[in-house]
Design a protein around this motif. Structure first.
Motif, short mmCIF file in Angstrom:
data_model
loop_
_atom_site.label_atom_id
_atom_site.label_comp_id
_atom_site.label_asym_id
_atom_site.label_seq_id
_atom_site.Cartn_x
_atom_site.Cartn_y
_atom_site.Cartn_z
N ALA A 101 0.83 -1.21 0.00
CA ALA A 101 0.00 0.00 0.00
C ALA A 101 0.86 1.26 0.00
O ALA A 101 0.57 2.21 -0.74
CB ALA A 101 -0.93 -0.01 1.21
N ASN A 102 1.93 1.26 0.79
CA ASN A 102 2.82 2.42 0.81
C ASN A 102 3.51 2.62 -0.54
O ASN A 102 3.73 3.77 -0.95
CB ASN A 102 3.86 2.30 1.93
N TYR A 103 3.84 1.54 -1.20
CA TYR A 103 4.45 1.65 -2.52
C TYR A 103 3.50 2.40 -3.47
O TYR A 103 3.91 3.32 -4.17
CB TYR A 103 4.78 0.26 -3.08
N TYR A 104 2.23 2.00 -3.48
CA TYR A 104 1.28 2.64 -4.38
C TYR A 104 0.97 4.08 -3.96
O TYR A 104 0.79 4.94 -4.82
CB TYR A 104 0.00 1.80 -4.51
N ILE A 105 0.93 4.34 -2.68
CA ILE A 105 0.74 5.72 -2.21
C ILE A 105 1.91 6.58 -2.68
O ILE A 105 1.71 7.73 -3.10
CB ILE A 105 0.60 5.76 -0.67
N SER A 106 3.12 6.02 -2.64
CA SER A 106 4.31 6.79 -3.04
C SER A 106 4.27 7.19 -4.51
O SER A 106 4.97 8.11 -4.92
CB SER A 106 5.58 6.00 -2.76
N LYS A 107 3.44 6.53 -5.29
CA LYS A 107 3.34 6.85 -6.71
C LYS A 107 2.44 8.06 -6.97
O LYS A 107 2.50 8.65 -8.05
CB LYS A 107 2.79 5.64 -7.50
N ILE A 108 1.62 8.43 -5.95
CA ILE A 108 0.70 9.56 -6.15
C ILE A 108 0.91 10.71 -5.17
O ILE A 108 0.45 11.82 -5.43
CB ILE A 108 -0.78 9.10 -6.10
N LEU A 109 1.59 10.45 -4.06
CA LEU A 109 1.82 11.47 -3.03
C LEU A 109 3.25 11.37 -2.52
O LEU A 109 3.84 10.29 -2.59
CB LEU A 109 0.89 11.26 -1.83
N PRO A 110 3.78 12.45 -1.96
CA PRO A 110 5.07 12.32 -1.26
C PRO A 110 4.86 11.42 -0.03
O PRO A 110 4.14 11.79 0.90
CB PRO A 110 5.42 13.75 -0.85
N LEU A 111 5.43 10.24 -0.06
CA LEU A 111 5.17 9.23 0.97
C LEU A 111 5.55 9.72 2.36
O LEU A 111 4.83 9.48 3.32
CB LEU A 111 5.90 7.92 0.64
N TRP A 112 6.66 10.41 2.47
CA TRP A 112 7.10 10.85 3.80
C TRP A 112 6.10 11.83 4.40
O TRP A 112 5.81 11.77 5.60
CB TRP A 112 8.51 11.42 3.77
N MET A 113 5.54 12.72 3.58
CA MET A 113 4.57 13.69 4.10
C MET A 113 3.28 12.99 4.52
O MET A 113 2.73 13.27 5.59
CB MET A 113 4.27 14.76 3.05
N PHE A 114 2.81 12.08 3.70
CA PHE A 114 1.61 11.31 4.02
C PHE A 114 1.82 10.53 5.32
O PHE A 114 0.97 10.54 6.21
CB PHE A 114 1.28 10.36 2.86
N SER A 115 2.97 9.87 5.43
CA SER A 115 3.28 9.05 6.60
C SER A 115 3.39 9.87 7.88
O SER A 115 2.90 9.45 8.93
CB SER A 115 4.57 8.26 6.38
N VAL A 116 4.01 11.04 7.79
CA VAL A 116 4.10 11.91 8.97
C VAL A 116 2.70 12.33 9.41
O VAL A 116 2.38 12.32 10.61
CB VAL A 116 4.98 13.15 8.68
N GLY A 117 1.84 12.68 8.47
CA GLY A 117 0.47 13.07 8.80
C GLY A 117 -0.30 11.95 9.48
O GLY A 117 -0.95 12.16 10.52
N VAL A 118 -0.22 10.75 8.93
CA VAL A 118 -0.90 9.59 9.53
C VAL A 118 -0.33 9.32 10.92
O VAL A 118 -1.08 9.07 11.87
CB VAL A 118 -0.77 8.34 8.63
N PHE A 119 0.99 9.38 11.05
CA PHE A 119 1.65 9.12 12.33
C PHE A 119 1.16 10.08 13.41
O PHE A 119 0.79 9.66 14.51
CB PHE A 119 3.17 9.25 12.13
N ILE A 120 1.13 11.36 13.10
CA ILE A 120 0.71 12.37 14.08
C ILE A 120 -0.75 12.20 14.46
O ILE A 120 -1.11 12.18 15.65
CB ILE A 120 0.99 13.79 13.55
N ILE A 121 -1.60 12.04 13.47
CA ILE A 121 -3.03 11.88 13.75
C ILE A 121 -3.30 10.62 14.57
O ILE A 121 -4.09 10.63 15.52
CB ILE A 121 -3.84 11.88 12.44
#
Length: 154
Positions: free
Chosen positions: A94-114
């Motif tokens: 899932a992270n691989y496919y997310i990385s194809k459409i969004l900056p993965l690190w930014m998405f991951s930081v957001g999910v982590f904080i929330i």
């Protein structure tokens, strides 16, 4: 060394409130997922050189770290290690496919904080401190506890 069941019993002490449990069922996997995403975001140009390996399967730091995670779970339970391996593979994919459409690190930081906000809110409802404040190993027990509770035949 404690057994997996002993870890679960101790972890469950601070996870009795149904709302807190529900929050954990969402937030613990989200935190695990986001950590995999963050690890995948680390530049990986030199993993093979750093580890002196010529193995194409090791494409990113998440795979390297997850190997050690699986060793931890294997010491506790082969069945749980298998469940965590399946969940880890889902996270990697899932992270691989997310990385194809969004900056993965930014998405991951957001999910982590929330997700951590959710965790602390759940413990506020529970009225008990998070287990990892007592023993940092509970950070590894949380994902197993969630999988066990969501997919066990109780």
């Amino acid at each position: 060394m404690r057994t997996l069941e002993q870890w679960f019993e101790e972890y469950a002490v601070s996870h009795q409130n149904p709302k807190n449990k529900s929050i954990h069922y969402i937030c613990v996997p989200a935190i695990y997922f986001s950590i995999v995403g963050l690890l995948m975001s680390i530049p990986n140009k030199s993993i093979s050189n750093t580890l002196s390996l010529n193995m194409p399967i090791i494409e990113n730091w998440a795979v390297v770290v997850l190997i050690f995670v699986l060793i931890f779970y294997t010491r506790l339970s082969i069945a749980m290690a298998f469940k965590i391996a399946v969940f880890s593979a889902i996270c990697l994919t899932a992270n691989y496919y997310i990385s194809k459409i969004l900056p993965l690190w930014m998405f991951s930081v957001g999910v982590f904080i929330i997700a951590w906000i959710g965790q602390f809110y759940g413990h506020n409802i529970e009225g008990k401190k998070p287990s990892f404040l007592k023993d940092v190993q509970f950070l590894m027990i949380g994902p197993a506890w969630v999988l066990e509770n969501l997919f066990s035949k109780k």
